[in-house]
Design a protein around this motif. Structure first.
Motif, PDB file in Angstrom:
ATOM      1  N   GLY A  12      48.607  37.015  42.099  1.00 55.28           N
ATOM      2  CA  GLY A  12      49.852  37.058  41.162  1.00 55.28           C
ATOM      3  C   GLY A  12      49.982  38.418  40.901  1.00 55.28           C
ATOM      4  O   GLY A  12      49.921  39.535  41.653  1.00 55.28           O
ATOM      5  N   THR A  13      50.046  38.364  39.406  1.00 49.08           N
ATOM      6  CA  THR A  13      50.104  39.608  38.785  1.00 49.08           C
ATOM      7  C   THR A  13      48.868  40.232  38.399  1.00 49.08           C
ATOM      8  O   THR A  13      48.811  41.364  37.851  1.00 49.08           O
ATOM      9  CB  THR A  13      51.108  39.528  37.420  1.00 49.08           C
ATOM     10  N   PHE A  14      47.679  39.386  38.697  1.00 46.98           N
ATOM     11  CA  PHE A  14      46.521  39.895  38.348  1.00 46.98           C
ATOM     12  C   PHE A  14      45.910  40.531  39.353  1.00 46.98           C
ATOM     13  O   PHE A  14      45.854  40.071  40.608  1.00 46.98           O
ATOM     14  CB  PHE A  14      45.701  38.574  37.664  1.00 46.98           C
ATOM     15  N   GLY A  15      44.907  41.800  39.102  1.00 51.53           N
ATOM     16  CA  GLY A  15      44.533  42.540  40.219  1.00 51.53           C
ATOM     17  C   GLY A  15      42.971  43.036  39.567  1.00 51.53           C
ATOM     18  O   GLY A  15      42.972  43.268  38.290  1.00 51.53           O
ATOM     19  N   LEU A  16      42.000  42.907  40.298  1.00 50.58           N
ATOM     20  CA  LEU A  16      40.560  43.436  39.570  1.00 50.58           C
ATOM     21  C   LEU A  16      40.107  44.261  41.052  1.00 50.58           C
ATOM     22  O   LEU A  16      40.039  43.895  42.167  1.00 50.58           O
ATOM     23  CB  LEU A  16      39.825  42.135  39.550  1.00 50.58           C
ATOM     24  N   ALA A  29      24.754  42.794  31.842  1.00 54.43           N
ATOM     25  CA  ALA A  29      25.913  42.019  31.030  1.00 54.43           C
ATOM     26  C   ALA A  29      27.097  42.413  31.565  1.00 54.43           C
ATOM     27  O   ALA A  29      27.146  43.605  32.165  1.00 54.43           O
ATOM     28  CB  ALA A  29      25.717  42.308  29.511  1.00 54.43           C
ATOM     29  N   ILE A  30      27.985  41.700  31.545  1.00 52.29           N
ATOM     30  CA  ILE A  30      29.368  41.632  32.081  1.00 52.29           C
ATOM     31  C   ILE A  30      30.473  41.366  30.547  1.00 52.29           C
ATOM     32  O   ILE A  30      30.285  40.408  30.080  1.00 52.29           O
ATOM     33  CB  ILE A  30      29.903  41.026  33.204  1.00 52.29           C
ATOM     34  N   ILE A  31      30.890  42.411  30.223  1.00 53.89           N
ATOM     35  CA  ILE A  31      31.735  42.263  28.895  1.00 53.89           C
ATOM     36  C   ILE A  31      33.193  42.639  29.138  1.00 53.89           C
ATOM     37  O   ILE A  31      33.462  43.496  29.825  1.00 53.89           O
ATOM     38  CB  ILE A  31      30.961  42.846  27.749  1.00 53.89           C
ATOM     39  N   GLY A  32      34.094  42.105  28.315  1.00 61.10           N
ATOM     40  CA  GLY A  32      35.579  42.713  28.414  1.00 61.10           C
ATOM     41  C   GLY A  32      36.360  41.466  27.767  1.00 61.10           C
ATOM     42  O   GLY A  32      36.001  40.418  27.353  1.00 61.10           O
ATOM     43  N   ALA A  33      37.457  41.943  27.527  1.00 55.02           N
ATOM     44  CA  ALA A  33      38.506  40.999  26.725  1.00 55.02           C
ATOM     45  C   ALA A  33      38.931  39.776  27.551  1.00 55.02           C
ATOM     46  O   ALA A  33      38.678  39.819  28.808  1.00 55.02           O
ATOM     47  CB  ALA A  33      39.981  41.760  26.586  1.00 55.02           C
ATOM     48  N   SER A  34      39.210  38.572  26.963  1.00 56.26           N
ATOM     49  CA  SER A  34      39.511  37.596  27.494  1.00 56.26           C
ATOM     50  C   SER A  34      40.601  37.722  28.785  1.00 56.26           C
ATOM     51  O   SER A  34      41.766  38.423  28.327  1.00 56.26           O
ATOM     52  CB  SER A  34      40.119  36.559  26.722  1.00 56.26           C
ATOM     53  N   GLY A  35      40.237  37.275  29.827  1.00 51.95           N
ATOM     54  CA  GLY A  35      41.389  37.297  30.761  1.00 51.95           C
ATOM     55  C   GLY A  35      41.300  38.751  31.737  1.00 51.95           C
ATOM     56  O   GLY A  35      42.149  38.911  32.508  1.00 51.95           O
ATOM     57  N   SER A  36      40.498  39.371  31.416  1.00 50.44           N
ATOM     58  CA  SER A  36      40.283  40.804  31.996  1.00 50.44           C
ATOM     59  C   SER A  36      39.616  40.782  33.370  1.00 50.44           C
ATOM     60  O   SER A  36      39.803  41.596  34.219  1.00 50.44           O
ATOM     61  CB  SER A  36      39.401  41.653  31.168  1.00 50.44           C
ATOM     62  N   GLY A  37      38.892  39.598  33.754  1.00 52.47           N
ATOM     63  CA  GLY A  37      38.497  39.584  35.173  1.00 52.47           C
ATOM     64  C   GLY A  37      36.777  39.283  34.985  1.00 52.47           C
ATOM     65  O   GLY A  37      36.161  39.457  36.350  1.00 52.47           O
ATOM     66  N   LYS A  38      36.140  39.191  34.086  1.00 51.01           N
ATOM     67  CA  LYS A  38      34.872  38.735  34.060  1.00 51.01           C
ATOM     68  C   LYS A  38      34.535  37.593  34.940  1.00 51.01           C
ATOM     69  O   LYS A  38      33.504  37.855  35.909  1.00 51.01           O
ATOM     70  CB  LYS A  38      34.259  38.504  32.858  1.00 51.01           C
ATOM     71  N   SER A  39      34.970  36.550  34.826  1.00 55.74           N
ATOM     72  CA  SER A  39      34.517  35.502  35.808  1.00 55.74           C
ATOM     73  C   SER A  39      35.047  35.599  37.314  1.00 55.74           C
ATOM     74  O   SER A  39      34.505  35.114  38.079  1.00 55.74           O
ATOM     75  CB  SER A  39      35.173  34.320  35.248  1.00 55.74           C
ATOM     76  N   THR A  40      36.270  36.511  37.248  1.00 56.12           N
ATOM     77  CA  THR A  40      36.419  36.781  38.795  1.00 56.12           C
ATOM     78  C   THR A  40      35.545  37.634  39.192  1.00 56.12           C
ATOM     79  O   THR A  40      35.304  37.351  40.605  1.00 56.12           O
ATOM     80  CB  THR A  40      37.962  37.631  38.771  1.00 56.12           C
ATOM     81  N   LEU A 202      31.595  46.671  32.231  1.00 56.72           N
ATOM     82  CA  LEU A 202      32.919  46.892  31.336  1.00 56.72           C
ATOM     83  C   LEU A 202      33.815  46.265  32.401  1.00 56.72           C
ATOM     84  O   LEU A 202      34.063  47.040  33.159  1.00 56.72           O
ATOM     85  CB  LEU A 202      33.128  48.073  30.675  1.00 56.72           C
ATOM     86  N   VAL A 203      34.733  45.423  31.976  1.00 54.42           N
ATOM     87  CA  VAL A 203      35.680  44.984  33.012  1.00 54.42           C
ATOM     88  C   VAL A 203      37.034  45.153  31.996  1.00 54.42           C
ATOM     89  O   VAL A 203      37.187  44.637  30.861  1.00 54.42           O
ATOM     90  CB  VAL A 203      35.429  43.360  33.292  1.00 54.42           C
ATOM     91  N   ASP A 204      37.649  46.081  32.322  1.00 61.51           N
ATOM     92  CA  ASP A 204      38.990  46.571  31.449  1.00 61.51           C
ATOM     93  C   ASP A 204      39.873  47.134  32.436  1.00 61.51           C
ATOM     94  O   ASP A 204      39.422  48.148  33.189  1.00 61.51           O
ATOM     95  CB  ASP A 204      38.261  47.507  30.547  1.00 61.51           C
ATOM     96  N   GLY A 205      41.221  46.883  32.063  1.00 57.67           N
ATOM     97  CA  GLY A 205      42.303  47.554  32.785  1.00 57.67           C
ATOM     98  C   GLY A 205      42.313  47.306  34.418  1.00 57.67           C
ATOM     99  O   GLY A 205      42.915  48.379  35.041  1.00 57.67           O
ATOM    100  N   GLY A 206      41.771  46.308  34.767  1.00 59.22           N
ATOM    101  CA  GLY A 206      41.786  45.686  36.043  1.00 59.22           C
ATOM    102  C   GLY A 206      40.547  46.450  36.827  1.00 59.22           C
ATOM    103  O   GLY A 206      40.721  46.486  38.016  1.00 59.22           O
ATOM    104  N   VAL A 207      39.864  46.745  36.210  1.00 54.34           N
ATOM    105  CA  VAL A 207      38.562  47.537  36.979  1.00 54.34           C
ATOM    106  C   VAL A 207      37.121  47.049  36.466  1.00 54.34           C
ATOM    107  O   VAL A 207      37.060  46.961  35.127  1.00 54.34           O
ATOM    108  CB  VAL A 207      38.637  49.113  36.746  1.00 54.34           C
ATOM    109  N   ALA A 208      36.311  46.816  37.166  1.00 52.34           N
ATOM    110  CA  ALA A 208      34.996  46.524  36.835  1.00 52.34           C
ATOM    111  C   ALA A 208      34.235  47.835  36.962  1.00 52.34           C
ATOM    112  O   ALA A 208      33.792  48.133  37.977  1.00 52.34           O
ATOM    113  CB  ALA A 208      34.509  45.236  37.677  1.00 52.34           C
TER     114      ALA A 208
END
Length: 230
Positions: A12-16, A29-40, A202-208
């Motif tokens: 959809g509108t989400f990309g990583l 560790a993998i850290i980032g805001a909620s919905g940023s794509g960590k689990s993805t 860091l997962v942020d702005g659609g980038v891991a």
């Protein structure tokens, strides 16, 4: 070594996107805001989510097209994935054989692993009769028994109190050191990252982003992470 080579996924509108590598035996560790794509990111490595482009490799082997069960990967979820109708020993035994047709040697190995994680004598209990920390130990025992070279954890101890969580992170560190597994752990708690993982993605702005030293990253976070940490 775990490699994500030019990986990109869009839903959809989400990309990583991810273009990074993790050395063998590293704790990250993998850290980032909620919905940023960590689990993805974990799902891409585990095989639950196919990338639109790019390759996933472990020790040089391309595993991009392999289903989850054939990947050299174990994953531990927040809910531990324990079956309430099975005993502790049976839940752990699933790591060896899903049909639980276990040999005497396999049963002995299960007992050994339960002892290693501090569950000796609890083999016959059901999950409902265990504390939260004991349930976490059962899930860790199953992962330890599988002996896969890559271990993924999606906030597995988030429901535990601070003292018990610290105890479980220390146990996880000992397991990782003893097995030589490469560990990637999603966390929302920067202190968990500091205590367990020398490196952080860091997962942020659609980038891991590639792994960076945990202390300096958290001491001087980029704007996106700073806003998340508050």
């Amino acid at each position: 070594m775990l490699e994500l080579d030019g990986v990109r996924v869009t839903r959809g509108t989400f990309g990583l996107s991810a273009d990074l590598s993790v050395p063998t035996g590293a704790r990250v560790a993998i850290i980032g805001a909620s919905g940023s794509g960590k689990s993805t990111l974990l799902s891409l490595v585990a095989g639950f989510l196919p990338p639109d482009q790019g390759r996933v490799r472990v020790d040089g082997r391309d595993i991009t097209a392999l289903p989850p069960g054939r990947r050299p990967v174990s994953m531990l979820f927040q809910d531990q994935n324990l079956f309430p109708h099975l005993t502790v020993a049976q839940n752990v035994g699933l790591g060896l054989r899903p049909d639980l047709r276990l040999s005497e040697a396999q049963r002995a190995r299960i007992a050994q692993v339960l002892d290693e994680v501090g569950l000796e004598g609890l083999e016959a209990r059901k999950p409902a009769n265990l504390s939260g920390g004991q349930q976490s130990r059962v899930a860790l025992a199953r992962v330890l028994l599988r002996a896969r070279p890559v271990l993924l954890l999606d906030e597995p101890f988030a429901a535990l109190g601070p003292a018990l969580k610290a105890e479980m992170l220390a146990l996880l560190a000992r397991i990782a050191e003893g097995t030589g597994a490469t560990v990637l752990m999603v966390t929302h708690d920067p202190e968990d990252a500091r205590s367990f993982a020398p490196q952080t993605i860091l997962v942020d702005g659609g980038v891991a982003h590639p792994p960076a030293p945990t202390g300096p990253l958290l001491d001087n976070p980029p704007p996106g992470l700073r806003a998340y940490l508050g």
